[in-house]
Design a protein around this motif. Sequence first.
Motif, short mmCIF file in Angstrom:
data_model
loop_
_atom_site.label_atom_id
_atom_site.label_comp_id
_atom_site.label_asym_id
_atom_site.label_seq_id
_atom_site.Cartn_x
_atom_site.Cartn_y
_atom_site.Cartn_z
N HIS A 211 -8.55 4.98 -10.39
CA HIS A 211 -7.78 5.84 -9.52
C HIS A 211 -7.75 5.32 -8.36
O HIS A 211 -7.31 5.13 -6.98
CB HIS A 211 -8.32 7.10 -9.89
CG HIS A 211 -8.01 8.47 -9.32
ND1 HIS A 211 -8.40 8.70 -8.24
CD2 HIS A 211 -6.87 9.04 -9.86
CE1 HIS A 211 -6.49 9.89 -7.42
NE2 HIS A 211 -5.43 10.03 -8.37
N ALA A 212 -9.38 5.42 -8.15
CA ALA A 212 -9.35 4.72 -6.21
C ALA A 212 -8.81 3.29 -6.04
O ALA A 212 -7.86 3.44 -4.75
CB ALA A 212 -11.06 4.67 -5.99
N GLY A 213 -8.90 1.66 -6.89
CA GLY A 213 -8.96 1.07 -6.70
C GLY A 213 -7.05 0.45 -6.65
O GLY A 213 -6.69 0.09 -6.36
N LEU A 214 -6.26 1.83 -7.59
CA LEU A 214 -4.70 1.57 -7.51
C LEU A 214 -4.88 2.31 -6.14
O LEU A 214 -3.43 1.54 -5.45
CB LEU A 214 -4.35 2.64 -8.22
CG LEU A 214 -4.87 1.91 -9.66
CD1 LEU A 214 -3.64 2.45 -10.91
CD2 LEU A 214 -4.05 0.63 -10.22
N LEU A 215 -4.81 3.47 -5.51
CA LEU A 215 -4.43 3.63 -3.98
C LEU A 215 -5.36 2.71 -3.16
O LEU A 215 -4.52 2.30 -1.95
CB LEU A 215 -5.59 5.00 -3.92
CG LEU A 215 -5.25 6.26 -4.41
CD1 LEU A 215 -6.01 7.22 -4.44
CD2 LEU A 215 -4.14 6.27 -4.06
N ALA A 216 -6.33 1.79 -3.69
CA ALA A 216 -6.94 0.89 -1.94
C ALA A 216 -5.96 -0.22 -2.23
O ALA A 216 -5.48 -0.93 -1.27
CB ALA A 216 -7.93 0.54 -2.83
N LEU A 217 -5.08 -0.60 -3.62
CA LEU A 217 -4.47 -2.20 -3.77
C LEU A 217 -2.77 -1.28 -3.46
O LEU A 217 -1.61 -2.53 -2.63
CB LEU A 217 -4.23 -2.07 -5.57
CG LEU A 217 -5.05 -3.13 -5.57
CD1 LEU A 217 -4.75 -3.32 -7.09
CD2 LEU A 217 -5.21 -4.54 -4.23
N ARG A 218 -2.09 0.26 -3.41
CA ARG A 218 -1.30 0.66 -2.74
C ARG A 218 -0.83 0.06 -0.92
O ARG A 218 -0.34 -0.27 -0.86
CB ARG A 218 -0.92 1.53 -3.04
CG ARG A 218 0.39 2.29 -2.77
CD ARG A 218 -0.26 3.94 -2.98
NE ARG A 218 -0.92 4.02 -1.68
CZ ARG A 218 -1.46 5.32 -1.53
NH1 ARG A 218 -0.51 6.38 -2.39
NH2 ARG A 218 -2.18 6.10 -0.30
N ASP A 219 -2.26 0.32 -0.83
CA ASP A 219 -1.95 0.42 1.14
C ASP A 219 -2.30 -1.18 1.28
O ASP A 219 -1.35 -1.72 2.06
CB ASP A 219 -3.38 1.20 1.94
CG ASP A 219 -3.46 2.86 1.14
OD1 ASP A 219 -2.25 3.26 0.57
OD2 ASP A 219 -4.10 3.68 0.67
N ARG A 220 -3.14 -2.13 0.57
CA ARG A 220 -3.58 -3.53 1.36
C ARG A 220 -2.15 -3.91 1.11
O ARG A 220 -1.61 -4.60 2.11
CB ARG A 220 -4.27 -3.50 0.11
CG ARG A 220 -4.73 -5.31 -0.30
CD ARG A 220 -4.96 -5.66 -0.47
NE ARG A 220 -4.99 -7.58 -1.17
CZ ARG A 220 -6.23 -7.93 -1.91
NH1 ARG A 220 -7.30 -7.94 -2.62
NH2 ARG A 220 -5.82 -8.93 -1.73
N ILE A 221 -1.11 -3.74 -0.26
CA ILE A 221 0.67 -4.13 -0.51
C ILE A 221 1.08 -3.98 0.81
O ILE A 221 1.91 -4.54 1.10
CB ILE A 221 0.29 -4.58 -2.17
CG1 ILE A 221 -0.20 -4.97 -2.52
CG2 ILE A 221 1.83 -4.23 -1.94
CD1 ILE A 221 -0.12 -4.21 -4.30
N ARG A 222 0.99 -2.58 0.68
CA ARG A 222 2.28 -1.93 1.39
C ARG A 222 2.17 -3.03 3.04
O ARG A 222 2.79 -2.75 3.66
CB ARG A 222 2.49 -1.10 1.78
CG ARG A 222 2.72 0.21 0.10
CD ARG A 222 2.84 1.08 0.61
NE ARG A 222 3.70 1.92 -0.78
CZ ARG A 222 3.75 3.04 -0.53
NH1 ARG A 222 3.09 4.27 -0.25
NH2 ARG A 222 3.73 3.60 -2.08
N GLY A 223 0.62 -2.76 3.60
CA GLY A 223 0.04 -3.22 4.56
C GLY A 223 0.54 -4.92 4.89
O GLY A 223 0.50 -5.36 6.14
N ASN A 224 0.77 -5.45 3.94
CA ASN A 224 0.83 -7.28 4.43
C ASN A 224 2.75 -7.30 4.26
O ASN A 224 3.41 -6.70 3.21
CB ASN A 224 0.07 -7.44 3.32
CG ASN A 224 0.44 -9.10 2.86
OD1 ASN A 224 1.59 -9.91 3.03
ND2 ASN A 224 -0.93 -9.87 3.19
N SER A 225 3.45 -7.49 5.25
CA SER A 225 4.47 -7.54 5.50
C SER A 225 4.89 -8.71 4.46
O SER A 225 5.96 -9.00 4.14
CB SER A 225 5.29 -7.69 6.65
OG SER A 225 4.49 -9.55 6.81
#
Length: 950
Positions: A211-225
């Motif tokens: 659960h936590a890892g999916l949230l972290a990946l979401r933010d990481r991908i969205r933060g990389n243009s």
Amino acid sequence: MPVTATAAPAGRSAEASAGTELAERLRTALGDSSCRVTGRSLDLLARAHDASHYLLHPQAVAVPQDTVQVADVLRACSALGVPLTFRGGGTSLSGQALSDSVLVDARTGFQRLEVLDDGARLRVQPGVTVRSVNGHLARHRRRLGPDPASEGACTVGGVIANNSSGMQCGTELNTYRTLESMVFALPSGTVLDSADPAAGARLAAAEPELHAGLLALRDRIRGNSESVATLRRLFAIKNTMGYGMNAFLDHDDPVEILVRLLVGSEGTLGFVGSAVFRTVPVLPHAATGLLVFDGLQAASEAVPQVSAAGVATAELLDAASLRVARLDPACPQQIRRLDTDVLAAGGYAALLVELQASGPDELADRQDAARRDLSGLRLAAATELTSDAAERASLWHTRKGLYSAVAGARPSGTSALLEDVAVPVDRLGALSRGLTELFDGHGYDSSVIFGHARDGNLHFLLNERFDEPASMARYEAFTTEMVDLVLGLGGTLKAEHGTGRIMAPFVERQYGAELAEAMRQVKHLVDPQGLLNPGSVLTDDPRGYLQDLKTTPTVEPEVDRCVECGFCEPVCPSRALTTTPRQRIVLRREMAAARERGDTDLVAELERDYDYDGVQTCAVDGMCQTACPVLINTGDLVRRLRADAATPTSRRLWKAAAGHWSAVSRAGSLGLTAADKLPPAVPVTITKVGRRFAGHDTVPLYDPGLPPGGRRRRELDEAAAQAVLFDACVGSMFGGGVGDALRTLCERAGVALRTPERPNGLCCGTPWKSKGQLDGQHRMSALVRNALRTATDDGRLPVVVDASSCAQGLGQLVTGAGYRVVDALDFVADEVAPRLTVTRRVPAVVVHPTCSTTELGSTAALVRLAQLVSDDVTVPVDWGCCAFAGDRGMLHPELTASATGPEAAEVARLAARGVRTEYVSANRTCEIGMERATGQPYRHVLEVLEEATR
């Protein structure tokens, strides 16, 4: 290392030993779970093959019946540390449905569906085929969004696992876009329903790191243009490479992200036990046709203009595709009319287009607009858009069976590779040109290009030998250059067939290091042990796509064309009991491979088990041929095997029976009449004893539901006859009233009939043919041909047969003799019914078509006759061959019970409506089989028609 067919030593097979060992370990680890596990060599090898050009041999097969049992298997494999792979319809082309460890059958136990909200939504389990789903939705004028060409065989589970699309759905109506919710099991055994409002809390509690890892990946991908731009670009076209990382852009909630990641994950992240889809409307009016161009380049470059004309589909077929299509006897006239010399020189290519509308006026308007929009195209042949249902079905039959038909025409001993790429539509011409240059440069002379041109999605097929080092080097060099070509055009290496094993090494090339690493993190978060379908989607082996390649040795002429596509499986009566046509064929190939490497123990074991699984329980009904794109009838193989196994004594007896058929058939009739008068236990016990000593495939088992015997066939001699009546002997043996009904209907309509002389000694020959008793068949053929010569006035009169299977058998028996054999269904529908008046109608009719009405093309007449007597006529969506097959249903009643199960369940739901219903078919033994299966009184449709026209 995977266990392969070529690695086993002489003597006891390595696969059999490993399979037995792992199966036992898995059973022990499952504990009290009721999930069935098999390690029998025949079961393992039959399920090893799919439609891809890869081959792995499982060491155990698990057959769960629900998601709870799947979770048990997941936990057991986790405890053992052994990999597992889920397998549905086995139509995947990229190697993603194979295992050298545990293979989990995701089809057999997952056959339920529920239509919701008048068809607007659908809840379905993974083992149901797309065609079956759409059949149940048809009355609501709805369908699934994904529309793969393999709809008749591919299962919903595979459609979800591959994010399959198809000819119409594009990127807007695929699984990712139309799936509403799912029940899924994770590798840990956690089961969640994403529709549950508490699903998020449950996921966080049961799988906190995930659960936590999916949230972290979401933010990481969205933060990389750069990652965002790459995902937006690639998922703007059809794209099934790697994981659906666009889920991190499209959804915020971890559960919804996980659901979308499971779509297209090829079973590497979990198991989908059921899913709810939003369906799409069916536009009931359509016009279909071919736009023929001078060549592939011209057709490819015309796609933007054609798409702008509002077509629902634009399917590309190159010259090689069109040439192969002409090999099918049912080839559409629009293809057959093309100039043969031009086609042979590669001078044509075509776009199969379709316009769709909600009504006839709207369709006419769209056709007018399309003519204007397409008028500037430089076409090589006149365009004809047809609304005729049969002509449209013929065109789509050609397209949907194209891969297998092309692959079936390959040289013996080669494997067919089907690749699947996509580029932006405006670069389709460059892609076509580049692929053609690659084929020429690497010497792939028989290559074929076709596909969904409207989406920039091309399939191309080439034939290769994987047992020659030079060919392997050629294939590797071609693949390298093909990857460069597609990625250089901004495309994707897998548009809709899934990454699988074939493109897993190239995921990083397509996405870049950052997104590839994010995919690896997804895999580790969900499946930290890496046990689910290893080698698919992601791999660290850059040459992994060159491993475990399938060779296709020449084995037997009846089946060497088989490409193992699996299209035959859903129509096979024994599919849920023993083996399917594909499995019968691949087992013959496995036996040949075992003999070649000296594995005598495995050969003996397979031959022993194949007798029942492959030969005795084959109904030889020919339904496999109706679904096979290369027209293989596996029954031909089985009949030859039965002929080879026939003893001299049995051949003499069956030949003698042909010469004394009047007495033999009369004895059968009298036997049934006598048995009917005895307490049921007496004939049942007698036949059980006989089966114990003579064998289950020799002595039929008496069923108390069998009718008494029928009357002898009456001879008719009418000088002014308009047709010759060939009464089927199944009526004289098993009773029924179709013979009397047909004669009465003809008398009522003023149609005079005659019969051959001494009709009781004649038969269509099917009993001998189906059992491989060729001497007896030849003797009966001579008798029948002689009798018909006089009766038909040397072929002037048609021969009308009152049982569809016998009409089919008789037609085959007298092939080439100049006689015209007609099913009574067609004869009455065309010649008799128009002269009759229906005086009493029935509230409802349920129709059971048969394998023979399907193969003869007389199902339409069967339904038409039913519609004469009722406004409420239903053909069950899940109907299939009943497998009674003469006496096969008495020799192996378990075969008929298995074959009729789905249809019987649907008939039970229809019966529950409480409406008085007639149940009809077109063959006496089929009527007996369906009555046994459903408890409803089935009759021949002509009996009902006779009563309705009194």
